[in-house]
Design a protein around this motif. Structure first.
Motif, PDB file in Angstrom:
ATOM      1  N   LEU A 129       0.823  -1.208   0.000  1.00 35.85           N
ATOM      2  CA  LEU A 129       0.000   0.000   0.000  1.00 35.85           C
ATOM      3  C   LEU A 129       0.855   1.254   0.000  1.00 35.85           C
ATOM      4  O   LEU A 129       1.942   1.279   0.566  1.00 35.85           O
ATOM      5  CB  LEU A 129      -0.910   0.006   1.237  1.00 35.85           C
TER       6      LEU A 129
ATOM      7  N   LYS B  34      -3.486   3.000  -0.865  1.00 37.69           N
ATOM      8  CA  LYS B  34      -3.890   2.484  -2.172  1.00 37.69           C
ATOM      9  C   LYS B  34      -2.985   1.346  -2.616  1.00 37.69           C
ATOM     10  O   LYS B  34      -1.797   1.325  -2.295  1.00 37.69           O
ATOM     11  CB  LYS B  34      -3.861   3.614  -3.208  1.00 37.69           C
ATOM     12  N   ASP B  35      -3.548   0.415  -3.388  1.00 38.89           N
ATOM     13  CA  ASP B  35      -2.785  -0.710  -3.931  1.00 38.89           C
ATOM     14  C   ASP B  35      -1.788  -0.178  -4.960  1.00 38.89           C
ATOM     15  O   ASP B  35      -2.169   0.454  -5.951  1.00 38.89           O
ATOM     16  CB  ASP B  35      -3.744  -1.707  -4.580  1.00 38.89           C
TER      17      ASP B  35
ATOM     18  N   GLU C 262      -2.410  -1.439  -8.711  1.00 37.55           N
ATOM     19  CA  GLU C 262      -3.772  -1.338  -9.243  1.00 37.55           C
ATOM     20  C   GLU C 262      -3.798  -1.166 -10.766  1.00 37.55           C
ATOM     21  O   GLU C 262      -4.563  -1.822 -11.476  1.00 37.55           O
ATOM     22  CB  GLU C 262      -4.493  -0.168  -8.570  1.00 37.55           C
TER      23      GLU C 262
END
Length: 368
Positions: free
Chosen positions: A118, A123-124, A127
């Motif tokens: 993260l 957030k990934d 993504e």
């Protein structure tokens, strides 16, 4: 995707039927306190293609997203270069993996473990490449993480060799079956169980050949670090065709001469760490402290035979020094560990809710 072709001597290109496409893979990470879990990830990644490029983040990027690293970026760059499955490294790789990065280094896929990474915003980091189908996943190595190793050094107890007495680390797991109840399966401590298959995967399997110079070194090689790498590289360069054998002392032997609740990593963990090094050909597990018959000088026999050499790698870093780095920044590392696990637990809870919602929807549809 990309086609590297298959060129014959003289520049002629073989037929399309015989052409082999070179698959280039990208891995990235902090690789702080490089351990056998990192090596196993890179081993698995290399098995998915032909050429492995590893991006390593800077100290500034790691500090921003995770907290202060234990090793400097220069130390981490060299540690990753020494892993035998790595073909190339990119220094100062961006923390968030994008399609732009993959295309810049002509990589087909990004490979990462089945844990999560993260950003500071939660957030990934993968993504974008996941969405575009440019992401492959490998199995995370259970039983070790940088967070775990930092925790071992902060505690400096032998509990890290056997956590089964700790009620937090019993065999009951969360709904995902990956980790201790109430703890993140990615950050929490779990026992490492060695298998013969894992050793085979890490070992080169090559025996010494005629003309090879067989070189033997021995020690604890605990918390395998840049000092060990510099030493083994220097040993490797002692001969034109070296075959380096590393003798590893059992845990009890290391504790006898080091004390202070050493070793931090057990014999099984140390075996894989050393086998992953590109300068090592073979490992003797449980090597005797004395090389010869005289216990007063454990190198007396090799010296007598004229086959003993001393090597100065120019790096005086020791496992004690690494532990001292941790202790000096204890509060920062404890805060980093707690913050990381809290973020991971939040993601797990979100995954559980989504899974429950999907199951509820499937049940409702089945009832109609």
């Amino acid at each position: 995707m990309r086609d590297a072709g298959c060129c014959k001597p003289g520049g002629a290109v073989c037929s399309p039927e015989k052409r082999k496409r070179l698959v280039r893979l990208w891995c990235d990470g902090c690789y702080d306190m490089v351990h056998y879990g990192h090596s196993n990830q890179l081993r698995q990644a290399k098995g998915m293609g032909d050429y492995l490029i590893v991006g390593v983040h800077t100290d500034a990027e790691i500090s921003k997203h995770k907290g202060p690293p234990v090793f400097t970026q220069e130390e981490r760059y060299k540690m990753v270069r020494a892993i035998k499955w790595v073909d190339e490294i990119v220094e100062g790789a961006p923390y968030v993996t994008t399609l732009e990065t993959l295309d810049k280094y002509n990589c087909d896929y990004c490979v990462h473990g089945d844990d999560i990474t993260l950003t500071v915003d939660g957030k990934d980091t993968y993504e974008e490449v996941k969405h575009e189908g440019r992401y492959k996943e490998c199995k995370r190595t259970q039983g070790v993480s940088t967070t775990d190793l930092v925790g071992r050094m902060l505690l400096m107890t032998k509990a890290h060799h056997s956590n089964m007495s700790n009620p937090d680390y019993q065999t009951h797991t969360d709904n995902f079956g990956k980790g201790p109840k109430g703890h993140s399966p990615w950050t929490g401590v779990s026992q490492f169980l060695q298998t013969s298959q894992k050793i085979i995967q890490f070992a080169s399997g090559k025996e010494p050949q005629p003309g090879d110079t067989i070189i033997y070194v021995a020690g604890a090689f605990d918390l395998f670090h840049i000092g060990h790498v510099d030493f083994l590289e220097m040993v490797y360069k002692q001969a034109e065709k070296p075959y380096v054998i590393v003798g590893l002392h059992f845990d009890q032997e290391v504790n006898r001469y080091k004390g202070k609740n050493y070793p931090i990593m057990n014999i099984h963990e140390r075996t894989l760490s050393v086998l992953a090094c590109r300068y090592v050909s073979e490992v003797v597990i449980g090597a005797p402290y004395a090389v010869g018959k005289d216990l007063l000088d454990h190198f007396k026999e090799p010296k007598k035979r004229g086959i003993f050499r001393t090597v100065d790698s120019g790096n005086n870093l020791t496992t004690d020094d690494i532990v001292q780095r941790i202790i000096e920044n204890r509060l920062q590392y404890e805060a980093r560990n707690e913050k990381k696990e809290a973020k991971e637990m939040a993601v797990i809870e979100a995954m559980k809710k989504r899974e429950a919602q999907e199951q509820g929807t499937a049940t409702a549809q089945a009832a109609q």
